[in-house]
Design an enzyme around this catalytic site. Structure first.
Site, mmCIF file in Angstrom:
data_model
loop_
_atom_site.group_PDB
_atom_site.id
_atom_site.type_symbol
_atom_site.label_atom_id
_atom_site.label_comp_id
_atom_site.label_asym_id
_atom_site.label_seq_id
_atom_site.Cartn_x
_atom_site.Cartn_y
_atom_site.Cartn_z
ATOM 1 N N HIS A 72 0.850 -1.198 0.000
ATOM 2 C CA HIS A 72 0.000 0.000 0.000
ATOM 3 C C HIS A 72 0.883 1.244 0.000
ATOM 4 C CE1 HIS A 72 -3.972 -1.843 1.719
ATOM 5 N NE2 HIS A 72 -3.427 -2.600 0.788
ATOM 6 N N TYR A 200 -8.323 5.154 8.527
ATOM 7 C CA TYR A 200 -8.299 5.487 9.955
ATOM 8 C C TYR A 200 -9.350 6.577 10.168
ATOM 9 C CZ TYR A 200 -3.877 2.958 10.641
ATOM 10 O OH TYR A 200 -2.917 1.984 10.734
ATOM 11 N N PRO A 292 -2.221 -0.055 19.317
ATOM 12 C CA PRO A 292 -2.048 -0.505 17.926
ATOM 13 C C PRO A 292 -2.294 0.553 16.852
ATOM 14 C CG PRO A 292 -4.058 -1.423 18.867
ATOM 15 C CD PRO A 292 -3.356 -0.720 19.979
ATOM 16 N N LYS A 296 2.715 -0.373 15.055
ATOM 17 C CA LYS A 296 4.161 -0.412 15.285
ATOM 18 C C LYS A 296 4.680 -1.647 16.033
ATOM 19 C CE LYS A 296 5.558 3.129 13.236
ATOM 20 N NZ LYS A 296 5.409 2.566 11.915
ATOM 21 N N TYR A 384 4.888 6.444 10.026
ATOM 22 C CA TYR A 384 4.044 5.291 9.704
ATOM 23 C C TYR A 384 4.817 4.234 8.904
ATOM 24 C CZ TYR A 384 -0.240 2.710 8.726
ATOM 25 O OH TYR A 384 -1.204 1.746 8.658
HETATM 26 P P1 FAD Z 1 4.340 -12.093 21.059
HETATM 27 O O1 FAD Z 1 3.814 -12.077 19.673
HETATM 28 O O2 FAD Z 1 3.404 -11.804 22.176
HETATM 29 O O3 FAD Z 1 5.029 -13.509 21.289
HETATM 30 C C1 FAD Z 1 5.421 -13.971 22.559
HETATM 31 C C2 FAD Z 1 5.378 -15.480 22.570
HETATM 32 O O4 FAD Z 1 5.890 -15.933 23.818
HETATM 33 C C3 FAD Z 1 3.958 -16.010 22.457
HETATM 34 O O5 FAD Z 1 3.887 -16.971 21.428
HETATM 35 C C4 FAD Z 1 3.686 -16.598 23.838
HETATM 36 O O6 FAD Z 1 2.835 -17.734 23.803
HETATM 37 C C5 FAD Z 1 5.091 -16.974 24.304
HETATM 38 N N1 FAD Z 1 5.220 -17.026 25.755
HETATM 39 C C6 FAD Z 1 4.684 -16.189 26.686
HETATM 40 N N2 FAD Z 1 5.041 -16.540 27.918
HETATM 41 C C7 FAD Z 1 5.829 -17.634 27.786
HETATM 42 C C8 FAD Z 1 6.514 -18.459 28.715
HETATM 43 N N3 FAD Z 1 6.433 -18.227 30.035
HETATM 44 N N4 FAD Z 1 7.235 -19.505 28.265
HETATM 45 C C9 FAD Z 1 7.308 -19.734 26.928
HETATM 46 N N5 FAD Z 1 6.688 -18.977 25.992
HETATM 47 C C10 FAD Z 1 5.958 -17.944 26.421
HETATM 48 N N6 FAD Z 1 1.911 -4.509 15.422
HETATM 49 C C11 FAD Z 1 2.273 -4.006 14.217
HETATM 50 O O7 FAD Z 1 3.466 -3.789 14.000
HETATM 51 N N7 FAD Z 1 1.381 -3.740 13.211
HETATM 52 C C12 FAD Z 1 0.068 -3.950 13.391
HETATM 53 O O8 FAD Z 1 -0.706 -3.747 12.453
HETATM 54 C C13 FAD Z 1 -0.369 -4.442 14.667
HETATM 55 N N8 FAD Z 1 -1.670 -4.698 14.900
HETATM 56 C C14 FAD Z 1 -2.022 -5.344 16.053
HETATM 57 C C15 FAD Z 1 -3.345 -5.682 16.182
HETATM 58 C C16 FAD Z 1 -3.742 -6.376 17.307
HETATM 59 C C17 FAD Z 1 -5.169 -6.750 17.400
HETATM 60 C C18 FAD Z 1 -2.810 -6.715 18.329
HETATM 61 C C19 FAD Z 1 -3.245 -7.478 19.555
HETATM 62 C C20 FAD Z 1 -1.493 -6.375 18.181
HETATM 63 C C21 FAD Z 1 -1.081 -5.686 17.058
HETATM 64 N N9 FAD Z 1 0.243 -5.348 16.866
HETATM 65 C C22 FAD Z 1 0.611 -4.760 15.690
HETATM 66 C C23 FAD Z 1 1.248 -5.688 17.861
HETATM 67 C C24 FAD Z 1 1.966 -7.011 17.569
HETATM 68 O O9 FAD Z 1 1.041 -8.046 17.367
HETATM 69 C C25 FAD Z 1 2.925 -7.353 18.720
HETATM 70 O O10 FAD Z 1 3.700 -6.223 19.001
HETATM 71 C C26 FAD Z 1 3.832 -8.547 18.371
HETATM 72 O O11 FAD Z 1 3.115 -9.749 18.455
HETATM 73 C C27 FAD Z 1 5.044 -8.633 19.325
HETATM 74 O O12 FAD Z 1 5.791 -9.796 19.059
HETATM 75 P P2 FAD Z 1 6.612 -10.540 20.180
HETATM 76 O O13 FAD Z 1 7.276 -11.676 19.504
HETATM 77 O O14 FAD Z 1 7.414 -9.569 20.924
HETATM 78 O O15 FAD Z 1 5.532 -11.049 21.226
HETATM 79 C C1 DHB Z 2 -4.023 -3.452 11.393
HETATM 80 C C2 DHB Z 2 -3.752 -3.284 12.739
HETATM 81 C C3 DHB Z 2 -3.374 -2.054 13.197
HETATM 82 O O1 DHB Z 2 -3.096 -1.879 14.497
HETATM 83 C C4 DHB Z 2 -3.271 -0.969 12.333
HETATM 84 O O2 DHB Z 2 -2.916 0.248 12.818
HETATM 85 C C5 DHB Z 2 -3.533 -1.149 11.004
HETATM 86 C C6 DHB Z 2 -3.912 -2.394 10.523
HETATM 87 C C7 DHB Z 2 -4.433 -4.786 10.902
HETATM 88 O O3 DHB Z 2 -4.584 -5.695 11.730
HETATM 89 O O4 DHB Z 2 -4.633 -4.945 9.689
#
Ligand code: FAD
Ligand code: DHB
Length: 386
Positions: A72, A200, A292, A296, A384
């Protein structure tokens, strides 16, 4: 068991770190509390910055993303019933890619397993010991037995609710928090896209966001009470709310379809400093959370492990600890930039329960400024796209 880097958590941070370390010739073991099926099915982020896309591609795990992701070159800001395009690529030379986080997870798991990597799923009761020594240990239950890994380093990639961050003595942790008095209600819908780029939307009833997953599946969010429950939102009520918040006087309509997934997401800003204690290095949501709105979180996780993998690689090649020493301050610079951007987007686009008509007008004045000033539009766009 022995390894060079024990990684707790198989989210984007843990899996990508393991993959990048493998490319650096550094061995790791990844411990994950959930099953492979579960991590590959959890619906979360969707927007990848260009730097994230480039790293996935350059490290050999971007082939399916290139084929199936959507590039995009802009987003829409919608307010006061009108849409305004922010031309990301024209303003910055960069673009974003919409490709679901769980697809990135699938690609990384497949790459690690194909390379003979060790990923242990269904690990219970992981606990970290001797973090301030040169031989930290990770103890856990797996397949009915207690296991221990001795490693040179531990990477805490276990998300916001993991055990890594609390393993740092509290006097060595400085935590910065802000919670928001609202959440997001997210749905997945079987329908063709209603828009060519993400929308948005600012509305007096609250924020709404139109995103996509594929030509057949759309992702939508709207601001809700964080204490609300999914059962209070039958499909008809969801559509009514979305139609109201997204309405324009420009003849645009939101296409409906079968809603097959619903969930409520809490919103908070959080940072721990430093992102290191002894031989434990935190990466991703284990160290910081952003609301979110700026898309980021996943991108920050990717940036952390890019910096961390390089630091470990340099340590094993040269025995020089300089990059490990600077890891936290290097990563935190970008973290705080994203914290500010995410807070700014959130504050500008959401309705706060103590909003006065004055604050509402101030939000509109700022949105109006973004869409009428190239300088302000660039500010949004360059943050962004990362
Ligand atoms: P996580 O993805 O949380 O992974 C951590 C892992 O550790 C998990 O699999 C968990 O099961 C495991 N774990 C936890 N505790 C333990 C333990 N004690 N022992 C072993 N394993 C364990 N970010 C963006 O950049 N762009 C977006 O568009 C965006 N949209 C989002 C929309 C939603 C609805 C949500 C909820 C989040 C969004 N985010 C977005 C944020 C993004 O999803 C997170 O920042 C990302 O998942 C972080 O990755 P991570 O690997 O640090 O943690
Ligand atoms: C999505 C999630 C976000 O937090 C955002 O800012 C834009 C898109 C998504 O899940 O597609």
């Amino acid at each position: 068991m022995k390894t060079q880097v024990a990684i707790v958590g198989a989210g984007p941070a843990g899996l990508l770190l393991s993959h990048l370390l493998h490319l650096e010739g550094v061995a790791s073991v990844v411990l994950e509390s959930r099953s492979r099926e579960e991590i590959e099915a959890t619906i979360r982020a969707g927007v990848l910055e260009q730097g994230t896309v480039d790293l996935l591609e350059q490290s050999g795990v971007g082939e399916r993303m290139k084929r199936e992701g959507f590039v995009h070159e802009g987003i829409y800001l919608r307010f006061a019933g009108r849409s305004h395009r922010i031309a990301l690529t024209e303003l910055t030379g960069r673009a974003i890619t919409v490709y679901a986080q769980h697809e990135v997870i699938k690609d990384l798991v497949a790459a690690r397993l194909a390379a003979g990597g060790t990923l242990l799923f269904g690990v219970k009761d992981a606990a970290l010991y001797d973090l301030d020594s040169t031989a930290p240990k990770t103890r856990f239950h797996w397949n009915g037995k207690v296991h221990e890994i001795e490693s040179d380093f531990v990477a805490g990639c276990d998300g916001f609710h993991g055990i890594s961050r609390p393993s740092i003595p509290s006097r060595h942790r400085h935590e910065f928090t802000r919670s928001y008095p609202f959440g997001w209600f997210g749905i997945l819908v079987e329908a063709p896209p209603s828009t060519d780029e993400l929308i948005y939307a600012h509305h007096e009833r609250g924020f709404a966001l139109v995103s996509t997953r594929s030509p057949q599946i759309q992702r939508l969010y709207f601001q809700c009470d964080p204490q609300d429950e999914v059962k209070n939102w039958p499909d008809a009520r969801i559509w009514e709310e979305l139609h109201t918040r997204l309405a324009t006087g420009e003849g645009w309509t939101l296409g409906e379809g079968r809603i097959f997934q619903k969930g409520i997401i809490a919103m908070r800003s959080f940072v721990v400093e430093p992102m290191r204690y002894g031989r434990l290095f935190l990466a991703g949501d284990a160290a910081h959370i952003v609301p979110p709105t700026g898309a980021k979180g996943l991108n920050l996780a990717v940036n952390d492990v890019r910096v961390l993998a390089e630091a470990f690689g340099s340590f094993y090649k040269t025995k020089n600890q300089a990059l490990l020493e600077s890891y936290s301050s290097t990563a935190l610079k970008r973290v705080w930039r994203a914290e500010h951007f995410s807070w700014w987007m959130t504050s500008m686009l959401h309705r706060f329960h103590d909003d006065t008509p004055f604050q509402h007008r101030i939000q509109l004045a700022e949105l109006d400024y973004i869409v009428s000033s190239r300088a302000k539009a660039i500010t949004l766009a360059e943050n962004y796209v990362g």
